[in-house]
Design a protein around this motif. Sequence first.
Motif, PDB file in Angstrom:
ATOM      1  N   GLY A  12       0.799  -1.212   0.000  1.00  0.00           N
ATOM      2  CA  GLY A  12       0.000   0.000   0.000  1.00  0.00           C
ATOM      3  C   GLY A  12       0.833   1.264   0.000  1.00  0.00           C
ATOM      4  N   ALA A  13       2.031   1.199  -0.583  1.00  0.00           N
ATOM      5  CA  ALA A  13       2.968   2.325  -0.529  1.00  0.00           C
ATOM      6  C   ALA A  13       3.023   3.126  -1.822  1.00  0.00           C
ATOM      7  CB  ALA A  13       4.363   1.817  -0.172  1.00  0.00           C
ATOM      8  N   ALA A  14       2.002   3.036  -2.650  1.00  0.00           N
ATOM      9  CA  ALA A  14       2.036   3.763  -3.924  1.00  0.00           C
ATOM     10  C   ALA A  14       1.819   5.253  -3.751  1.00  0.00           C
ATOM     11  CB  ALA A  14       0.977   3.198  -4.873  1.00  0.00           C
ATOM     12  N   THR A  15       1.097   5.640  -2.718  1.00  0.00           N
ATOM     13  CA  THR A  15       0.736   7.046  -2.536  1.00  0.00           C
ATOM     14  C   THR A  15       0.841   7.418  -1.060  1.00  0.00           C
ATOM     15  OG1 THR A  15      -1.606   6.483  -2.252  1.00  0.00           O
ATOM     16  CG2 THR A  15      -0.876   6.998  -4.486  1.00  0.00           C
ATOM     17  N   GLY A  16       0.700   8.713  -0.785  1.00  0.00           N
ATOM     18  CA  GLY A  16       0.573   9.204   0.577  1.00  0.00           C
ATOM     19  C   GLY A  16       1.770   8.918   1.461  1.00  0.00           C
ATOM     20  N   ILE A  17       1.497   8.532   2.699  1.00  0.00           N
ATOM     21  CA  ILE A  17       2.553   8.248   3.662  1.00  0.00           C
ATOM     22  C   ILE A  17       3.426   7.098   3.170  1.00  0.00           C
ATOM     23  CG2 ILE A  17       3.026   7.419   6.003  1.00  0.00           C
ATOM     24  CD1 ILE A  17       0.431   8.841   6.880  1.00  0.00           C
ATOM     25  N   GLY A  18       2.812   6.090   2.559  1.00  0.00           N
ATOM     26  CA  GLY A  18       3.571   4.957   2.058  1.00  0.00           C
ATOM     27  C   GLY A  18       4.580   5.361   1.001  1.00  0.00           C
ATOM     28  N   ARG A  19       4.171   6.229   0.100  1.00  0.00           N
ATOM     29  CA  ARG A  19       5.097   6.712  -0.941  1.00  0.00           C
ATOM     30  C   ARG A  19       6.272   7.448  -0.305  1.00  0.00           C
ATOM     31  NH1 ARG A  19       4.451   8.994  -6.709  1.00  0.00           N
ATOM     32  NH2 ARG A  19       6.294  10.305  -6.924  1.00  0.00           N
ATOM     33  N   ALA A  20       5.993   8.327   0.649  1.00  0.00           N
ATOM     34  CA  ALA A  20       7.069   9.062   1.324  1.00  0.00           C
ATOM     35  C   ALA A  20       8.022   8.109   2.028  1.00  0.00           C
ATOM     36  CB  ALA A  20       6.477  10.055   2.320  1.00  0.00           C
ATOM     37  N   ALA A  21       7.471   7.067   2.635  1.00  0.00           N
ATOM     38  CA  ALA A  21       8.322   6.094   3.308  1.00  0.00           C
ATOM     39  C   ALA A  21       9.161   5.303   2.312  1.00  0.00           C
ATOM     40  CB  ALA A  21       7.469   5.141   4.151  1.00  0.00           C
ATOM     41  N   ALA A  22       8.569   4.939   1.164  1.00  0.00           N
ATOM     42  CA  ALA A  22       9.328   4.204   0.145  1.00  0.00           C
ATOM     43  C   ALA A  22      10.542   5.002  -0.303  1.00  0.00           C
ATOM     44  CB  ALA A  22       8.421   3.884  -1.045  1.00  0.00           C
ATOM     45  N   ASP A 188      -1.717  15.491   6.012  1.00  0.00           N
ATOM     46  CA  ASP A 188      -2.255  16.113   4.801  1.00  0.00           C
ATOM     47  C   ASP A 188      -2.098  15.181   3.601  1.00  0.00           C
ATOM     48  OD1 ASP A 188      -3.270  17.859   2.961  1.00  0.00           O
ATOM     49  OD2 ASP A 188      -1.580  19.255   3.011  1.00  0.00           O
ATOM     50  N   THR A 189      -3.056  14.267   3.451  1.00  0.00           N
ATOM     51  CA  THR A 189      -3.115  13.392   2.284  1.00  0.00           C
ATOM     52  C   THR A 189      -4.574  13.244   1.852  1.00  0.00           C
ATOM     53  OG1 THR A 189      -3.532  11.228   3.310  1.00  0.00           O
ATOM     54  CG2 THR A 189      -1.255  12.029   3.352  1.00  0.00           C
ATOM     55  N   PRO A 190      -4.815  12.883   0.596  1.00  0.00           N
ATOM     56  CA  PRO A 190      -6.199  12.688   0.139  1.00  0.00           C
ATOM     57  C   PRO A 190      -6.940  11.587   0.893  1.00  0.00           C
ATOM     58  CG  PRO A 190      -4.730  12.956  -1.740  1.00  0.00           C
ATOM     59  CD  PRO A 190      -3.847  12.822  -0.522  1.00  0.00           C
ATOM     60  N   ASN A 193      -9.781  12.801   2.982  1.00  0.00           N
ATOM     61  CA  ASN A 193     -10.874  13.568   2.380  1.00  0.00           C
ATOM     62  C   ASN A 193     -12.262  13.167   2.891  1.00  0.00           C
ATOM     63  OD1 ASN A 193      -9.081  15.120   0.954  1.00  0.00           O
ATOM     64  ND2 ASN A 193      -9.388  14.087  -1.004  1.00  0.00           N
ATOM     65  N   PRO A 194     -12.546  11.871   3.092  1.00  0.00           N
ATOM     66  CA  PRO A 194     -13.870  11.531   3.643  1.00  0.00           C
ATOM     67  C   PRO A 194     -14.113  12.142   5.017  1.00  0.00           C
ATOM     68  CG  PRO A 194     -12.849   9.598   2.662  1.00  0.00           C
ATOM     69  CD  PRO A 194     -11.794  10.655   2.703  1.00  0.00           C
ATOM     70  N   ALA A 195     -13.091  12.156   5.863  1.00  0.00           N
ATOM     71  CA  ALA A 195     -13.245  12.744   7.195  1.00  0.00           C
ATOM     72  C   ALA A 195     -13.430  14.250   7.107  1.00  0.00           C
ATOM     73  CB  ALA A 195     -12.031  12.406   8.054  1.00  0.00           C
ATOM     74  N   GLY A 219       0.187  17.349   9.799  1.00  0.00           N
ATOM     75  CA  GLY A 219       1.517  16.899   9.435  1.00  0.00           C
ATOM     76  C   GLY A 219       1.580  16.586   7.952  1.00  0.00           C
ATOM     77  N   THR A 220       2.765  16.290   7.470  1.00  0.00           N
ATOM     78  CA  THR A 220       2.967  15.900   6.075  1.00  0.00           C
ATOM     79  C   THR A 220       3.470  14.456   6.035  1.00  0.00           C
ATOM     80  OG1 THR A 220       5.293  16.554   5.968  1.00  0.00           O
ATOM     81  CG2 THR A 220       3.640  18.270   5.544  1.00  0.00           C
ATOM     82  N   PRO A 221       3.285  13.768   4.905  1.00  0.00           N
ATOM     83  CA  PRO A 221       3.813  12.410   4.793  1.00  0.00           C
ATOM     84  C   PRO A 221       5.306  12.326   5.086  1.00  0.00           C
ATOM     85  CG  PRO A 221       2.244  12.792   3.048  1.00  0.00           C
ATOM     86  CD  PRO A 221       2.435  14.116   3.741  1.00  0.00           C
ATOM     87  N   ASP A 222       6.065  13.317   4.662  1.00  0.00           N
ATOM     88  CA  ASP A 222       7.507  13.307   4.904  1.00  0.00           C
ATOM     89  C   ASP A 222       7.855  13.405   6.382  1.00  0.00           C
ATOM     90  OD1 ASP A 222       8.193  13.043   2.240  1.00  0.00           O
ATOM     91  OD2 ASP A 222       8.419  15.195   1.904  1.00  0.00           O
ATOM     92  N   GLU A 223       6.923  13.900   7.184  1.00  0.00           N
ATOM     93  CA  GLU A 223       7.167  13.979   8.620  1.00  0.00           C
ATOM     94  C   GLU A 223       6.805  12.685   9.339  1.00  0.00           C
ATOM     95  OE1 GLU A 223       6.588  18.667   9.689  1.00  0.00           O
ATOM     96  OE2 GLU A 223       4.784  17.571   9.103  1.00  0.00           O
ATOM     97  N   VAL A 224       6.032  11.839   8.694  1.00  0.00           N
ATOM     98  CA  VAL A 224       5.673  10.538   9.281  1.00  0.00           C
ATOM     99  C   VAL A 224       6.663   9.457   8.858  1.00  0.00           C
ATOM    100  CG1 VAL A 224       3.834   8.840   9.574  1.00  0.00           C
ATOM    101  CG2 VAL A 224       3.252  11.239   9.179  1.00  0.00           C
ATOM    102  N   ALA A 225       7.135   9.530   7.630  1.00  0.00           N
ATOM    103  CA  ALA A 225       7.978   8.476   7.059  1.00  0.00           C
ATOM    104  C   ALA A 225       9.207   8.131   7.905  1.00  0.00           C
ATOM    105  CB  ALA A 225       8.401   8.860   5.641  1.00  0.00           C
ATOM    106  N   PRO A 226       9.900   9.096   8.545  1.00  0.00           N
ATOM    107  CA  PRO A 226      11.091   8.731   9.314  1.00  0.00           C
ATOM    108  C   PRO A 226      10.825   7.760  10.461  1.00  0.00           C
ATOM    109  CG  PRO A 226      11.093  11.084   8.869  1.00  0.00           C
ATOM    110  CD  PRO A 226       9.749  10.560   8.457  1.00  0.00           C
ATOM    111  N   ILE A 227       9.585   7.733  10.969  1.00  0.00           N
ATOM    112  CA  ILE A 227       9.265   6.781  12.036  1.00  0.00           C
ATOM    113  C   ILE A 227       9.334   5.355  11.502  1.00  0.00           C
ATOM    114  CG2 ILE A 227       7.529   6.067  13.722  1.00  0.00           C
ATOM    115  CD1 ILE A 227       8.814   8.821  14.232  1.00  0.00           C
ATOM    116  N   TYR A 228       8.884   5.157  10.271  1.00  0.00           N
ATOM    117  CA  TYR A 228       8.980   3.827   9.655  1.00  0.00           C
ATOM    118  C   TYR A 228      10.441   3.443   9.432  1.00  0.00           C
ATOM    119  CZ  TYR A 228       3.948   4.125   8.728  1.00  0.00           C
ATOM    120  OH  TYR A 228       2.581   4.234   8.852  1.00  0.00           O
ATOM    121  N   VAL A 229      11.254   4.393   8.996  1.00  0.00           N
ATOM    122  CA  VAL A 229      12.688   4.118   8.822  1.00  0.00           C
ATOM    123  C   VAL A 229      13.297   3.693  10.150  1.00  0.00           C
ATOM    124  CG1 VAL A 229      14.929   5.137   8.240  1.00  0.00           C
ATOM    125  CG2 VAL A 229      12.909   5.683   6.858  1.00  0.00           C
ATOM    126  N   PHE A 230      12.989   4.428  11.203  1.00  0.00           N
ATOM    127  CA  PHE A 230      13.515   4.102  12.531  1.00  0.00           C
ATOM    128  C   PHE A 230      13.092   2.700  12.974  1.00  0.00           C
ATOM    129  CE2 PHE A 230      12.513   4.169  17.163  1.00  0.00           C
ATOM    130  CZ  PHE A 230      13.821   4.147  17.646  1.00  0.00           C
TER     131      PHE A 230
END
Length: 252
Positions: A12-22, A188-190, A193-195, A219-230
């Motif tokens: 599920g890493a094609a977009t959003g937080i997943g993309r930033a983490a990839a 901040d990702t699409p 949008n439902p919420a 927050g932004t996806p780039d601010e979440v991604a480093p937690i996955y790296v860690f």
Amino acid sequence: MRLSGKKALMIGAATGIGRAAAVQFVDNGADIVIADINLPAAEETIASLARSGRHASAVTCDVRDEASVRDAVSTAASQMGGIDTLVFFAGLQKLGHAEQFAAADWDAVFDVNARGTFLATKYAVPFIRRAGGGSVITTSSLAGLRGAPGMTGYAAAKGAVIAYTVALAQELAPDNIRVNSVLPGWIDTPFNNPAIALMGGVEAHGDVVKRIVPLGRQGTPDEVAPIYVFLASEESRYITAKQMMVDGGMAH
């Protein structure tokens, strides 16, 4: 290169937080396979990466379909020569108050968020065990701890992901496999949008964010991604069964 030598399946890493983490996984030296139902978006993400000689590819995966998950895991392991890290991002939001919420929508939310997490771990864990251990990172949500009006189904599914993560961490600890969950707040990702629509639109949502988030913004996806790296890195080798909140201070 905090992830040098790691072999990560990112579902599920094609977009959003997943993309930033990839992007950040590859930047930190990992081999990755993105498995996503949106294959064109996954391939676009792969094409955008500065690979530096690392393996990066995309495969189709529908987390609602057990055979699709099994095949995606097997393909990823074959392409990378194993898997030692599983990161699960796939999610689905369907919102509405409980008494009007359709049972089919409840099932759909659980199929993607909770059952999908289970299927991914079911098929990836044997490869991680074969690698001598590693890291499983699930994605829940602050909603899984706190809930909110109109989010009963989503909150329940994400709460199930938290409970499953804690139980699985205890189950896999003897195999040197750590299992943790990331809980984003307002990012901040699409996906949200439902919420935002449920809250009355962008302006109303912005007012709520300013009121309830101590840092006063999404927050932004780039601010979440480093937690996955860690959590994928050896820096977190003594951390398991934890919920890592990235929420601008909402949970305090």
